[in-house]
Design an enzyme around this catalytic site. Structure first.
Site, mmCIF file in Angstrom:
data_model
loop_
_atom_site.group_PDB
_atom_site.id
_atom_site.type_symbol
_atom_site.label_atom_id
_atom_site.label_comp_id
_atom_site.label_asym_id
_atom_site.label_seq_id
_atom_site.Cartn_x
_atom_site.Cartn_y
_atom_site.Cartn_z
ATOM 1 N N ASP A 1 3.897 -5.686 0.302
ATOM 2 C CA ASP A 1 4.297 -5.464 -1.096
ATOM 3 C C ASP A 1 5.797 -5.746 -1.228
ATOM 4 O O ASP A 1 6.535 -4.999 -1.876
ATOM 5 C CB ASP A 1 3.942 -4.044 -1.572
ATOM 6 C CG ASP A 1 4.667 -2.950 -0.788
ATOM 7 O OD1 ASP A 1 5.161 -3.224 0.330
ATOM 8 O OD2 ASP A 1 4.751 -1.811 -1.290
ATOM 9 N N HIS B 1 11.130 1.091 7.807
ATOM 10 C CA HIS B 1 9.706 1.462 7.986
ATOM 11 C C HIS B 1 8.899 0.263 8.491
ATOM 12 O O HIS B 1 8.250 0.319 9.534
ATOM 13 C CB HIS B 1 9.071 1.875 6.652
ATOM 14 C CG HIS B 1 9.830 2.871 5.850
ATOM 15 N ND1 HIS B 1 9.845 4.210 6.139
ATOM 16 C CD2 HIS B 1 10.565 2.725 4.714
ATOM 17 C CE1 HIS B 1 10.560 4.854 5.227
ATOM 18 N NE2 HIS B 1 11.013 3.970 4.359
#
Ligand code: RIB
Ligand code: CA
Length: 292
Positions: free
Chosen positions: A9, A222
């Site tokens: 994303d 992340h």
């Protein structure tokens, strides 16, 4: 070389772009495709193409995926915060839908690993379309937590999809928020990145500046950690766990719940290999060395 497909994303948090860049700079990995997911996937695909152009890797197919979560409501026209209007119009070389692309590649390359660094809608749709194929595929995802204090983005944006993935993919690995939150760039790292001039890095640096101007905080790695786990598994401590996704709770929807027989400690069937500790210093050194 490990073949990977990255499902991303890209465009909101900066770490997707950093993760793709890290994968492209990792000689242990061969990126055989990139798919986009969540909200405005057309624009996310265009952003991936800008990045691939900067890295001179427009040979990599990029497939646009599903914008709308399975049940959760969201604005699928939402403009990713890293979108700028002065981007070039770049034609990719893939006209397949992301879900079909993932399934075709999984059939063609049984050794492929899908690296999910966005909400899990595409992966869940692939499971629904071809459950047998997806049972054989290895999925490594940045998702959830192995402790249950609050929901993680990639799960909370589409909890139903996450539940399908946790319940159906047999070879499932998760790098969750508990470990990724320990991997942050410093002011000094960012200053170093901004000083670099090559066209690859200057594109990343432009995204980074734009993202930091709007988010007002330093990047947390992340998604890059999830990529690094595949090339350098020794960076993370992994433990098998049984984890479920809460889809109902008034206060807990989107949380990942570790299921443990705390009273009798009976053996249980685990469904995911979860990262429980990270050597963050070695990881950040590797990240900076490989990219900047
Ligand atoms: O919770 C972290 C995840 O959400 C990462 O994939 C990051 O990119 C953000 O979107
Ligand atoms: Ca992401």
């Amino acid at each position: 070389m490990r073949k990977i497909i990255i499902d991303t994303d890209i465009g909101d948090d900066i770490d997707d772009a950093l993760a793709i860049a890290l994968a492209l700079n990792s000689p242990e990995l061969q990126v055989i495709g990139i798919t986009t997911v969540y909200r405005n996937t057309e624009l996310r695909t265009k952003l991936v193409l800008q990045l691939l152009r900067a890295f001179e890797r427009l040979d990599i197919p990029v497939a646009t995926g599903i914008g709308a979560p399975l049940l959760a409501k969201t604005d699928v026209q939402n403009i990713p915060c890293q979108w700028l209007d002065d981007y070039h119009d770049i034609q990719g070389n893939c006209s397949r839908h992301a879900v079909d692309f993932l399934l075709e590649q999984a059939e063609a390359h049984p050794d492929v690993t899908i690296v999910a660094i966005g909400p899990l809608t595409n992966i869940a749709a692939a499971v629904r379309k071809a459950p047998e194929t997806m049972k054989r595929v290895k999925v490594v995802m940045m998702a959830g937590m192995h402790s249950t204090y609050y929901p993680e983005w990639n799960v909370v944006c589409d909890p139903e999809a996450a539940r399908i993935v946790f319940e159906s993919v047999l070879d499932l690995t998760m790098v969750g928020l508990d470990v990724t939150l320990q991997c942050r760039l410093t002011e000094a790292d960012v200053a170093h990145i901004k000083k670099m001039a090559s066209s690859r890095v200057s594109f990343l640096s432009r995204l980074l500046t734009q993202w930091m101007d709007s988010s007002k905080h330093l990047p947390i790695l992340h998604d890059p950690l999830t990529i690094a786990y595949i090339s350098h598994p020794e960076l993370l401590k992994m433990e098998p766990k049984r984890i479920a996704v809460e889809c109902q709770g008034e206060f807990t929807r989107g949380m990942t719940v570790v299921q443990q027989d705390v009273f009798f400690n009976r053996p249980q069937e685990n469904n995911v290999l979860a990262a429980t500790a990270v050597d963050s210093k070695s990881f950040i050194d590797l990240f900076m060395q490989r990219l900047f």
